[in-house]
Design a protein around this motif. Sequence first.
Motif, short mmCIF file in Angstrom:
data_model
loop_
_atom_site.label_atom_id
_atom_site.label_comp_id
_atom_site.label_asym_id
_atom_site.label_seq_id
_atom_site.Cartn_x
_atom_site.Cartn_y
_atom_site.Cartn_z
N CYS A 13 0.84 -1.18 0.00
CA CYS A 13 0.00 0.00 0.00
C CYS A 13 0.88 1.24 0.00
O CYS A 13 2.07 1.18 -0.19
N SER A 14 0.28 2.42 0.19
CA SER A 14 1.01 3.67 0.09
C SER A 14 1.46 4.13 1.46
O SER A 14 1.12 5.22 1.91
N LEU A 15 2.22 3.31 2.13
CA LEU A 15 2.71 3.63 3.46
C LEU A 15 3.88 4.59 3.35
O LEU A 15 4.79 4.38 2.58
N VAL A 16 3.87 5.65 4.13
CA VAL A 16 5.00 6.56 4.16
C VAL A 16 6.03 5.96 5.12
O VAL A 16 5.81 5.91 6.32
N VAL A 17 7.18 5.51 4.57
CA VAL A 17 8.15 4.81 5.40
C VAL A 17 9.13 5.80 6.01
O VAL A 17 9.15 6.98 5.71
N THR A 18 9.97 5.28 6.88
CA THR A 18 10.89 6.09 7.65
C THR A 18 11.70 7.02 6.78
O THR A 18 12.30 6.61 5.79
N VAL A 23 7.14 15.30 -1.36
CA VAL A 23 7.34 15.74 -2.74
C VAL A 23 6.53 17.02 -2.92
O VAL A 23 5.35 17.07 -2.53
N PRO A 24 7.12 18.09 -3.47
CA PRO A 24 6.42 19.39 -3.54
C PRO A 24 5.05 19.33 -4.21
O PRO A 24 4.09 19.93 -3.73
N VAL A 25 4.96 18.63 -5.32
CA VAL A 25 3.67 18.48 -6.02
C VAL A 25 3.57 17.04 -6.52
O VAL A 25 4.57 16.36 -6.70
N LYS A 26 2.35 16.60 -6.71
CA LYS A 26 2.12 15.26 -7.26
C LYS A 26 2.63 15.25 -8.70
O LYS A 26 2.09 15.96 -9.56
N PRO A 27 3.65 14.47 -9.01
CA PRO A 27 4.29 14.59 -10.32
C PRO A 27 3.49 13.95 -11.45
O PRO A 27 2.80 12.95 -11.26
N ARG A 28 3.61 14.56 -12.62
CA ARG A 28 3.09 13.98 -13.85
C ARG A 28 4.15 13.02 -14.38
O ARG A 28 5.29 13.40 -14.59
N ILE A 29 3.77 11.76 -14.59
CA ILE A 29 4.75 10.80 -15.09
C ILE A 29 4.19 10.03 -16.29
O ILE A 29 2.99 9.86 -16.45
N ASP A 258 12.26 16.59 -3.57
CA ASP A 258 12.05 17.37 -4.78
C ASP A 258 12.77 16.72 -5.96
O ASP A 258 14.01 16.71 -6.01
N PRO A 259 12.04 16.19 -6.94
CA PRO A 259 12.71 15.53 -8.07
C PRO A 259 13.49 16.49 -8.96
O PRO A 259 14.28 16.05 -9.80
N ASN A 260 13.27 17.79 -8.78
CA ASN A 260 14.01 18.76 -9.59
C ASN A 260 15.44 18.95 -9.11
O ASN A 260 16.21 19.67 -9.75
#
Length: 430
Positions: A13-18, A23-29, A258-260
Amino acid sequence: MKKLIGLSCILFCSLVVTAQRPVPVKPRILISTDIGGTDPDDNQSMIHFLMYSNLFNTEGLISSPSYGHGTKQNLLEMIALYEKDLPKLEKHASGFPSPEALRAICKQGKQGAAPFAGYTKATEGSRWIVTCARKKSDQPLWVLVWGGLNDLAQALHDAPDIRKKIKVYWIGGPNKKWSANSYAYIVANFSDLWFIEDNSSYYGFFSNKGMPDSVNTTDYYDRYMSGAGNMGKDFKNYYGGNVKMGDTPSLLYMMDGDPNDPMKESWGGSFEPFDHSPRQVFNRNTTLTDTVTVCSLLEFHFKGPKANIPPDSACFMLIVKAGIGEQKWAGYYRGDGDYVVRYAPKQAEKISYTVTAAVPGFKEQAGQFVVNNEWPGIRGKTDYPLGPHWYTDRNDPQLYDGNIQGGDYNKEMAEGSAAGLGKALGMVKE
C-alpha cells in the motif's frame, strides 16, 4: 543510493516509510517499459508502481521493447491483477487511478531496435509522448524510461518543441546496448534536455551488501510477501520471487523529496552533472591495447565492398563474446563501402568480437578490446558535448558497491525501513 529503496515498499500500500521526504507536487509521469521482453524485472517494477499509483498523475504507460516480444498486452495483464487488489488498497488510501483510466493510457511503442539514424516512423507510443508533453501544465512531464529510448527519440524527432516540456530519468546501463542508435540521436541533437542517465546506481537497489537480516532480496518473498494479494502472488513468477526491480529507482526518485534536485540524496539515487557523453570511433579492428570506457558509445567502421544497398540498411552482424556469452548486434551500410555498428559495453571486462556479412566480397573480421570501470572518464575528441542539465552516477570511489559506480547504501535507513514491515504487511494482507 539509499538501500531502503523499496524493499519495504513492495506491495505494501502507500505507506510513508521512515525518513521519506515530502514531494512538492504530485508529479506527472509517463513510463516507457520493455515489459514482456527478456528481463522480467519490469514486471516486478510495474507491480511496485501499481501499488503506489496514487502518488502520481500517470499520463502514459508505453510498451517499448528494444529487444524481445513485449507488447501492450503485458501492461494490460498487470492492470487486471491491480483491479483485483484495488478494493483492499482503497481501504487504506485514496487517489488510486481506476483500472479503466490506466488501460486508456496504455500505448504500443516500437518493437525492436531503431536503425542507425536513431528513429524510423511514429508509433502509437511516440505520438502519445508528444500529446502528453504538449498538455498545458505548470509542471514538466517526467518520462521514466525502463528500457530502450526508441520511442522517446522518435517523439523528439517528430516534435522537437517538447524538449523543454519533459524531464527524463533513464535506467541506462544494459539498456544502452539495446538502444545505442536512439541514444546517439538524442545526445547528438538534444543535448539541452533535462536528463538523468542512471547507468549503474540502480544496482544498489538489489544488492544485499550491508543490509540487515530482515531485508534480503533472495528470501524476501517467502518471509514478507507471500499472501499479499494477487499482485503479490504474481511476483513469484519473476526470478522465483527474488527481488530485482531494477527500474523501480526511477519511481522512488519521484517519491522522495524534490525531483528537480538530482544531486540530493534520495531513495532513487543521487547524481552529479556531466558535460560529455563518451564516444569512441574506430576505423580499424581493435586489439587488447585498446581500452574503452564502460557504458560509452562505441562506433565501429568497417571497410567493405561498395554495394547496391540502400543507406541505413541492416546488412551485417557484430557478434560480441564476453563473460555473458554471445550477443549479436545489427550493423548498417552507410554507403561508399562504409559499414557501421554501435555498441555500448555495460561492465568492465575483456571483449572479443567477430564481424560477418552476407554481402559478396565482405571479409569476416575480428577484434578485441578492454573495458575499464571509469564512467564517464576523461573527455575525448569524439565525445558528445552535453548541456547543463545532464546528470549521471556519482564517481566518488567511496560510493562504489564493489565495482558498481554509485551503488552505495545507507544502512540506517534500511534498518528503519525494515522496522516498519510488520505494520505495512498487516495493511495489505487484511
